[in-house]
Design an enzyme around this catalytic site. Structure first.
Site, PDB file in Angstrom:
ATOM      1  N   ARG A  16     127.133 -45.841  29.717  1.00 12.22           N
ATOM      2  CA  ARG A  16     126.537 -46.997  29.934  1.00 12.22           C
ATOM      3  C   ARG A  16     127.294 -48.150  29.143  1.00 12.22           C
ATOM      4  NH1 ARG A  16     126.944 -47.734  25.174  1.00 12.22           N
ATOM      5  NH2 ARG A  16     126.102 -49.831  25.496  1.00 12.22           N
ATOM      6  N   GLY A  17     126.842 -49.332  29.337  1.00 10.69           N
ATOM      7  CA  GLY A  17     127.665 -50.552  28.792  1.00 10.69           C
ATOM      8  C   GLY A  17     128.382 -50.995  30.174  1.00 10.69           C
ATOM      9  N   ASP A  76     126.171 -58.632  30.029  1.00  6.44           N
ATOM     10  CA  ASP A  76     125.809 -57.746  31.255  1.00  6.44           C
ATOM     11  C   ASP A  76     126.366 -58.496  32.571  1.00  6.44           C
ATOM     12  OD1 ASP A  76     124.184 -56.047  29.259  1.00  6.44           O
ATOM     13  OD2 ASP A  76     124.948 -54.597  30.798  1.00  6.44           O
ATOM     14  N   ASN A 102     121.893 -59.915  28.505  1.00  3.50           N
ATOM     15  CA  ASN A 102     122.442 -58.906  27.461  1.00  3.50           C
ATOM     16  C   ASN A 102     121.329 -58.050  27.277  1.00  3.50           C
ATOM     17  OD1 ASN A 102     124.531 -57.403  26.186  1.00  3.50           O
ATOM     18  ND2 ASN A 102     124.079 -58.095  24.387  1.00  3.50           N
ATOM     19  N   LYS A 103     121.531 -56.918  26.493  1.00  4.33           N
ATOM     20  CA  LYS A 103     120.607 -56.101  25.868  1.00  4.33           C
ATOM     21  C   LYS A 103     119.276 -56.752  25.561  1.00  4.33           C
ATOM     22  CE  LYS A 103     120.425 -52.473  26.439  1.00  4.33           C
ATOM     23  NZ  LYS A 103     119.461 -51.989  27.791  1.00  4.33           N
ATOM     24  N   ARG A 146     122.174 -49.356  38.925  1.00  4.93           N
ATOM     25  CA  ARG A 146     121.517 -50.315  37.827  1.00  4.93           C
ATOM     26  C   ARG A 146     121.917 -51.958  38.073  1.00  4.93           C
ATOM     27  NH1 ARG A 146     122.799 -49.040  31.813  1.00  4.93           N
ATOM     28  NH2 ARG A 146     120.953 -50.121  31.321  1.00  4.93           N
TER      29      ARG A 146
HETATM   30  O1  MRU Z   1     121.612 -50.439  28.700  1.00  2.00           O
HETATM   31  P1  MRU Z   1     122.756 -50.368  28.445  1.00  2.00           P
HETATM   32  O2  MRU Z   1     123.242 -49.600  26.930  1.00  2.00           O
HETATM   33  O3  MRU Z   1     123.996 -50.183  29.340  1.00  2.00           O
HETATM   34  O4  MRU Z   1     123.289 -51.809  27.730  1.00  2.00           O
HETATM   35  C1  MRU Z   1     124.618 -52.397  27.177  1.00  2.00           C
HETATM   36  C2  MRU Z   1     124.444 -53.793  27.058  1.00  2.00           C
HETATM   37  O5  MRU Z   1     123.410 -54.663  26.894  1.00  2.00           O
HETATM   38  C3  MRU Z   1     125.817 -54.187  26.310  1.00  2.00           C
HETATM   39  O6  MRU Z   1     125.786 -55.171  25.446  1.00  2.00           O
HETATM   40  C4  MRU Z   1     126.573 -54.781  27.537  1.00  2.00           C
HETATM   41  O7  MRU Z   1     126.526 -54.048  28.625  1.00  2.00           O
HETATM   42  C5  MRU Z   1     128.107 -55.108  27.012  1.00  2.00           C
HETATM   43  S1  MRU Z   1     129.018 -53.708  26.783  1.00  2.00           S
HETATM   44  C6  MRU Z   1     130.507 -54.171  26.507  1.00  2.00           C
END
Ligand code: MRU
Length: 357
Positions: A62-63, A252, A262-263, A104
């Site tokens: 993830r990320g 993201d 972002n998250k 995703r």
């Molecule tokens: O759902 P996730 O854990 O994939 O979400 C990740 C994030 O929101 C991160 O902040 C983003 O992907 C940047 S990672 C360098």
């Protein structure tokens, strides 16, 4: 006989694929299952499409940048099982690329990576399977190496914002686990710490999947950096208490006007930072910018299984029979963002193809 496998070890993405010359041998993408951290450090291998899509969907990898790198490398591993016939090989690659890109929806890095591999394959116009596999693998490894460089550049630029003793608040995990390198939001922290500065990181727990407390705290602690985990609803208080000098988060997808997905919870943190007059930075490589979108209104937001909220900690955390809303991301308006720490320096919107990419 020993398998001629070269191991390339990064945090978010771990690769064990054969050298291009020996691609006749089976190669696999090896990933750290991030869903099991911090309790257990378990690795697993992937070489078929359903496994790869599942790993991305359930957040084993993830990320945004790590998903992109895993997808590109995964395409190389999966393509080993395609037919020899060039037309059938190409058709399978295009079909799987689309399935993978849709695994995703929010992080643009995923589609970017898949399309970059497809473009490399098409450009090569290769007739035999062995050469096709070699060019896909090379393209994927180039992306991985590039991501490491992008993180380093973000770290160098961002470290200038962190004096000795700085208190940094971050949300979710945008560190080494989320990239092939040292991360995006955490890259400046690692760079400042490497130059001898003492940095304190406040890591939002990040409900519902706890990437902040499980992952950010895990990797920073492992590197010897002072980290405090707080529940998401404590961010306002720690800002008011004067513990936070700067907020840095990852991204993201960033639209041309600077609106940033972002998250989930990032938007609330940005509002709090504005109220407390604390600078709020987004750190991201060029692969996270989507200049086809004028603003954040067009960013697709992933909605996830309500079970993530209903059974938050392995037990029922809400009663049966009620409704849930579980968006995985939110969009922070550009006006709340002080600046963007990118691989090309610290930038401000609007972003344009001429000016940035
Ligand atoms: O759902 P996730 O854990 O994939 O979400 C990740 C994030 O929101 C991160 O902040 C983003 O992907 C940047 S990672 C360098």
């Amino acid at each position: 006989m020993m398998e001629a496998v070269r191991w390339l070890r990064c945090d978010g993405v771990i690769v064990s694929l054969p050298e291009p010359e020996t691609l006749a041998m089976p190669g696999k993408l090896r990933l750290l299952d991030q869903t099991l951290l911090p309790e257990r450090e378990v690795y697993f291998c992937v070489d078929d499409l359903p496994e790869l899509v599942d790993a991305i969907r359930r957040l084993a990898v993830r990320g945004a940048p790590a998903i992109g790198c895993a997808a590109a490398l995964g395409m190389a591993a999966v393509a080993q099982h395609y037919p020899e016939d060039p037309a059938a090989f190409g058709a399978a690659l295009v079909r799987d690329a689309e399935i993978l890109a849709s695994a995703r929806p929010t992080a643009v890095n995923l589609r970017y990576a898949v399309e970059r591999i497809l473009a490399i394959f098409r450009q090569e116009k290769t007739a035999d399977k062995k050469t096709a596999l070699a060019c896909i693998l090379k393209g994927a490894l180039d992306m991985l190496r590039e991501d490491i460089q992008l993180c380093s550049a973000i770290g160098r630029y961002g470290a200038d914002l962190l004096p000795d003793g700085a208190g940094v608040l971050t949300h979710c995990n945008a560190g080494a686990l989320a990239t092939a390198g040292t991360g995006t939001a955490l890259a400046p922290v690692y760079a400042a710490a490497a130059s001898g500065r003492r940095i304190r990181v406040y890591s939002d727990e990040t409900r519902p999947l706890l990437q902040g407390s499980r992952l950010t705290a895990w990797e920073l602690h492992r590197e010897g950096i002072e980290v405090w985990t707080i529940c998401d609803n404590m961010a306002g208080l720690v800002m008011r208490e004067g513990r936070i000098n700067i907020v840095i988060v990852g991204a993201d997808r960033i639209a041309a006007n600077g609106d940033t997905a972002n998250k989930i919870g990032t938007y609330s943190v940005a509002v709090l930072a504005r109220y407390h007059r604390i600078p709020f930075y987004v750190a991201a490589p060029y692969t996270t910018f989507d200049l086809s979108l004028a603003d954040g209104g067009g960013i697709p937001i992933e909605e996830r299984d309500p079970e993530e909220i209903r059974r938050g900690f392995g037990r029922m955390t809400a009663p049966d029979g009620i409704r849930f809303y579980n968006p995985a991301f939110d969009v922070t308006p550009a006006e709340l963002i002080t600046g963007f720490i990118t691989d090309r320096g610290i930038l401000k919107p609007p972003f344009s193809l001429q000016g940035y990419l």
